[in-house]
Design a protein around this motif. Structure first.
Motif, PDB file in Angstrom:
ATOM      1  N   UNK A   1       2.888  14.627 -25.720  1.00 29.49           N
ATOM      2  CA  UNK A   1       3.297  14.682 -27.119  1.00 29.49           C
ATOM      3  C   UNK A   1       2.122  15.104 -27.970  1.00 29.49           C
ATOM      4  N   UNK A   2       2.425  15.725 -29.097  1.00 29.37           N
ATOM      5  CA  UNK A   2       1.378  16.022 -30.064  1.00 29.37           C
ATOM      6  C   UNK A   2       1.022  14.722 -30.770  1.00 29.37           C
ATOM      7  N   UNK A   3      -0.270  14.431 -30.974  1.00 30.18           N
ATOM      8  CA  UNK A   3      -0.643  13.143 -31.578  1.00 30.18           C
ATOM      9  C   UNK A   3      -0.018  12.904 -32.943  1.00 30.18           C
ATOM     10  N   UNK A   4       0.164  13.957 -33.733  1.00 29.36           N
ATOM     11  CA  UNK A   4       0.795  13.777 -35.040  1.00 29.36           C
ATOM     12  C   UNK A   4       2.248  13.346 -34.905  1.00 29.36           C
ATOM     13  N   UNK A   5       2.901  13.736 -33.814  1.00 27.02           N
ATOM     14  CA  UNK A   5       4.288  13.337 -33.596  1.00 27.02           C
ATOM     15  C   UNK A   5       4.415  11.851 -33.332  1.00 27.02           C
ATOM     16  N   UNK A   6       3.320  11.251 -32.835  1.00 23.47           N
ATOM     17  CA  UNK A   6       3.343   9.825 -32.521  1.00 23.47           C
ATOM     18  C   UNK A   6       2.836   8.967 -33.665  1.00 23.47           C
TER      19      UNK A   6
END
Length: 395
Positions: free
Chosen positions: A266-271
């Motif tokens: 996952x992209x860190x911003x998505x988390x």
């Protein structure tokens, strides 16, 4: 040139985050600009930057696919605004990504690995007479921008794939990065030298293969929100081993997703923040990046999507250009549309349940208004008992 196989080892970190299937679905919707408030100030260019790639296709039913994609996210965006965002000025370029795509101009340097690969291919499907490539480039330098017809003819007079030598040469120059498409006239490419169309700061192939791949893998993760190795590779049509070479230092985070039998990232911003906001109710182009990959679409939405335009008519199930209906973050059905004068015709409607009637009617009315139709006619519904309610709802 750096060999991608010489890069980092495959990312074998143990996932520290586990996502539910519903969380993964919502993350994917937000990453694709279909959950939450749309970036209207960014407009079509903002959608392009957000998605990283917008696929092109020759089929035009309600509109061409590259128009349908910003429409699905922004609503009734003007067609001139779409054309201007993609081709007028130095904001985007056409190249081979997931397929033939419009790409943000900022990513020109990161496709150097693909331009190099094209330049070193040992053979081509089309033979080219000696000197023709140089002749076409020289003509563009002196007279450009020009269409293939203006360069000497696009076809030899046979089938559509029977390209002329000038067309072969200019398309090869586009693949090599010496030429770009600066405009579309009646869907024909208008070519010019890259040195005149790409900003000087971006016009280089200085990045090695690993740097290019690292960037594209991270961008794919950002545009997907969360994805498997195959998902990430498919976004810009990379090879699995190319993803493996850079995934560990791409900035993407290993995650586990309930119900997925493959590792995911996952992209860190998505988390960082739970996805929330308004869901779009809209019809999707079959070439929309939300549903590009059939296996991913089935995994995330439990929905089997297949473009049937190239399937023989007797074997079609849902129609020539069946557009999936997105509503409430779910894929609830599909419609095969057409236009007859000022009427949008729903030639075939497939609905997952009676609950899909109202959102399908809303999506059809909005699409009709966008393309200048003042009525909607329903011809066939897969569940005949839903035909009358749908017809009443679109009236």
């Amino acid at each position: 040139m750096t060999n991608a196989a010489a890069g980092s080892a495959v990312d074998r970190r143990t996932p520290e985050v586990t996502l539910s299937a519903d969380e993964a679905r919502r993350i994917a919707l937000r990453a694709q600009g279909l959950l939450g408030a749309p970036d209207r100030r960014g407009g079509v260019r903002g959608v392009l930057r957000h998605l990283g790639a917008v696929q092109l296709d020759t089929i035009s039913v309600l509109a061409r696919s590259h128009e349908l994609i910003p429409y699905a996210r922004l609503g009734a965006v003007g067609r001139k605004a779409v054309e201007s965002a993609y081709w007028n000025g130095t904001h985007a370029f056409e190249y081979w990504s997931h397929a033939a795509c419009v790409l943000p101009i900022e990513e020109w340097p990161h496709f150097a690995f693909r331009r190099r690969a094209y330049r070193t291919r040992p053979h081509w499907h089309h033979e080219l007479p000696d000197g023709m490539y140089e002749t076409v480039v020289k003509q563009l330098r002196a007279e450009g921008p020009l269409t293939a017809t203006e360069l000497g003819g696009a076809k030899n007079g046979g089938p559509w794939w029977d390209w002329s030598a000038a067309k072969i040469a200019v398309e090869r120059a586009l693949m090599f990065g010496e030429v770009v498409c600066v405009e579309r006239r009646g869907w024909k490419r208008v070519y010019d030298l890259a040195e005149r169309a790409v900003p000087d700061a971006l016009l280089h192939d200085d990045l090695d293969d690993l740097e290019c791949l690292r960037r594209l893998v991270r961008l794919a993760g950002q545009s997907l929100g969360v994805g498997t190795r195959a998902d990430i590779a498919d976004y810009h049509r990379l090879k699995g081993e190319q993803v493996d070479a850079v995934i560990a230092d791409s900035g993407l985070v290993p995650v586990a997703v309930e119900g997925w039998d493959k590792p995911a990232w996952a992209h860190p911003e998505a988390l960082a923040d739970p996805p929330r906001g308004r869901h779009r109710t809209t019809l999707l182009s079959p070439f929309d990046s939300l549903i590009w990959d059939r296996a991913r679409t089935e995994r995330i939405f439990g929905f089997t999507h297949r473009l049937e335009a190239y399937v023989p008519k007797p074997k079609r199930i849902h129609g020539y250009f069946a557009m999936p209906l997105l509503s409430g973050g779910r894929l609830l059905g599909r419609v095969d549309p057409a236009r007859e004068g000022k009427t949008l015709v729903a030639r075939q409607v497939s609905l997952e349940s009676p609950k899909a009637v109202a959102p399908m009617a809303q999506a059809l009315r909005e699409a009709a208004e966008w393309v200048g139709c003042d009525s909607v006619r329903i011809e066939r519904v897969d569940h005949p008992e839903l035909a009358a309610p749908l017809t009443a709802a679109v009236a």
